[in-house]
Scaffold this active site. Sequence first.
Site, mmCIF file in Angstrom:
data_model
loop_
_atom_site.group_PDB
_atom_site.id
_atom_site.type_symbol
_atom_site.label_atom_id
_atom_site.label_comp_id
_atom_site.label_asym_id
_atom_site.label_seq_id
_atom_site.Cartn_x
_atom_site.Cartn_y
_atom_site.Cartn_z
ATOM 1 N N SER A 263 54.178 92.815 119.172
ATOM 2 C CA SER A 263 54.521 91.167 118.847
ATOM 3 C C SER A 263 55.295 91.006 119.828
ATOM 4 C CB SER A 263 54.377 91.115 117.167
ATOM 5 O OG SER A 263 53.988 90.036 117.321
ATOM 6 N N ARG B 122 56.918 80.944 105.967
ATOM 7 C CA ARG B 122 56.834 82.995 106.016
ATOM 8 C C ARG B 122 55.517 82.815 105.343
ATOM 9 N NH1 ARG B 122 57.706 87.960 107.868
ATOM 10 N NH2 ARG B 122 57.442 89.218 106.500
ATOM 11 N N ASP C 254 43.186 92.363 115.204
ATOM 12 C CA ASP C 254 43.918 90.836 114.969
ATOM 13 C C ASP C 254 43.472 89.314 116.394
ATOM 14 O OD1 ASP C 254 46.893 89.661 115.450
ATOM 15 O OD2 ASP C 254 47.302 91.564 117.294
ATOM 16 N N HIS D 230 47.070 91.636 112.749
ATOM 17 C CA HIS D 230 48.054 91.604 113.522
ATOM 18 C C HIS D 230 49.440 93.044 112.812
ATOM 19 C CE1 HIS D 230 51.187 91.056 116.627
ATOM 20 N NE2 HIS D 230 51.890 90.311 115.933
ATOM 21 N N ASP D 231 49.216 92.873 111.409
ATOM 22 C CA ASP D 231 50.243 93.877 111.341
ATOM 23 C C ASP D 231 49.644 95.114 111.276
ATOM 24 O OD1 ASP D 231 52.096 91.963 110.176
ATOM 25 O OD2 ASP D 231 51.328 92.121 107.802
#
Lengths: 384, 384
Positions: B159, B229, B324, B357-358
């Site tokens: 990232s 967040r 992602d 993405h994680d």
Amino acid sequence: MSAHVAPFPQVDHQRALFPEGLALDCGMAIAPLAVAYRTYGRLNAARSNAILVCHALTGDQYLAEPQPLTGKPGWWQTIVGPGRPLDTDRYFLICANVLGGCMGSTGPREEMTDAEGRPLGRPWGTDFPNVTIRDMVRAQKKLVEDLGIERLLAVVGGSMGGMQVLEWAATFPEAVYAAAPIATAAYHSAQNIAFHEVGRTSIHADPDWRGGRYWEDGRVPAKGLSVARMVAHITYLSEQALTRKFGRRLRGASALTFLEDVFEVESYLRHQGSTFVRRFDANSYLTITRAMDYFDLAAEHGGDLSAAFRGTRTRFFVASFSSDWLFPTTESRAIVRALNAAAANVSFVEIASDKGHDAFLLEEPDFHRALGGFLAGCADRLGI
Amino acid sequence: MSAHVAPFPQVDHQRALFPEGLALDCGMAIAPLAVAYRTYGRLNAARSNAILVCHALTGDQYLAEPQPLTGKPGWWQTIVGPGRPLDTDRYFLICANVLGGCMGSTGPREEMTDAEGRPLGRPWGTDFPNVTIRDMVRAQKKLVEDLGIERLLAVVGGSMGGMQVLEWAATFPEAVYAAAPIATAAYHSAQNIAFHEVGRTSIHADPDWRGGRYWEDGRVPAKGLSVARMVAHITYLSEQALTRKFGRRLRGASALTFLEDVFEVESYLRHQGSTFVRRFDANSYLTITRAMDYFDLAAEHGGDLSAAFRGTRTRFFVASFSSDWLFPTTESRAIVRALNAAAANVSFVEIASDKGHDAFLLEEPDFHRALGGFLAGCADRLGI
């Protein structure tokens, strides 16, 4: 409505009033019921050419004429008119503000009534009951009956409008000759619920929210509602559409000299947010996003989506857009599979477009031809 | 640091101090420069086994040990340790808090200094200059030199960490034997900028933001930072991951009885938001998201990404994850194309994963094997 509620100008909307009110899915009843609506074209003598158009989350009944608060063209202006897919020379179009909305239908901004329907001198606000897509459809059914229409030629709508289309076909199959759910899904996904929750949290976080009683001092939670609109707006566009519109274009000479509004995409989003708060009510936004989140047509039919359409004689036209990631094609295909399992008459088209979810509102000739052709074919069959 | 700045507990971070400071891309200089860091494993006698690991937006230097504020395991704990891909028996790992961060490196939470480096008795706050990914990398380079390391065996990160990897390879090619940019891009897209802007607007909308001087009365813009967040967290997950984790599971018996926290996914997101504000500084969040938005490696090299890598001898390992959508595979492929055009030594793998993405932070055996194999192969070549 109480005088101190004026976050945006009062408009004298055309409304149908139902003193008997409406029993809601949540168990509450609401009375009287008001349904604000607009019509375009003329109802024929046989009352067989009516098309109900269902609007999306932040839409309204001003389908094809200037929106009275913004002065901007109707939200589906491009598709409505003589010779257009929603041909006003041929069809009688009805568009109603949804139950829970803020453009004249019964909703959080309207005056609260008690169990006997007596006005209480203040808006519903957060006391407005939870409503469902099915409740919205039941309110529309009352309007359609009030207009003397037994069976609609078609129900048409995109996004949340498409949810209403599906609910109409499932709940009142005999009243719907044709149904066109567009860029929609038979349930709201976890990701979509999550995006809505960001918007709701942002509204709740605004000090002007004041527990939902912001109308008491004539203020609105503008910052929170604006952030909610910004995040939603991103989900309506594709990455390609954002890149084509803005790319990484800078507003000033150098990115490094200031911290706010560096990129054009940012000022565009801020503009989207700030104009939205001038036309939309925060409590309505909460009510309607919740209705979308609740929506799960299969769950209403024992977990089997095809059961919602069993024995249906309605003709379906399902359309999705290739770059729509909010209501992706996979969700339209799931609807088509269920319709096939119910042996329904269904055609499906995925329109190649890089405009994202918003494509259904925009100039998309292939889509317009397909929808127009479907409606014209249905009208031909009925000799309209 | 001034005593009234304590939105979260003070931690005595391990830091390297550089009195001469750092000249920034924006034209300002900042002095002294502090770089907080942690190391794992042992530097060999030849000083040839060091791997710099670059953290993402909300990460920190606590790569593989409990984070001191949360007590939770290090953010890449699963991949670090004897026999693991980042093998602490073989490599000397360095992880530094980025410039502009809030875990001990020079950033908005640290004490402001004047042009002569004299402390001013208050935090930088919004007076902290705009920094770039390249500024972050220059600060890391000082730390690496301070540790007596001329050339890193590898620079690794996902990232925003991957952006730093690319910048290291472009800016200090002779200091990087191998580079592993993971789940990243050579520029920040319009959609990603837009999501960041929602978060920033939300922070600015919080009355506790107080123009960025929230530290004056020991408050933090918790609601705004929490919404930021929440929206970011959605982008880190795939629709499949959200559905698998939560689907449409309700928290209570009936969706219709209450308006908040109806679905499990909502309380999960709220929890993510509320825990985040206890460990992260809002001004840091603004500074670092801006640095990501500025990032455009091609623009730094006349608009030609391959020019960033011309003549490079660095070995590259590029990895992306199929689900992602924040840093999709297409962006990794663009990096690979530019490296190919520069005749670089590059291997590329797209990992099949539905975690979004994680995924780069999670247990992904295929990814771990591929990265571990790449690093081991590089170490073998150098006789480590």
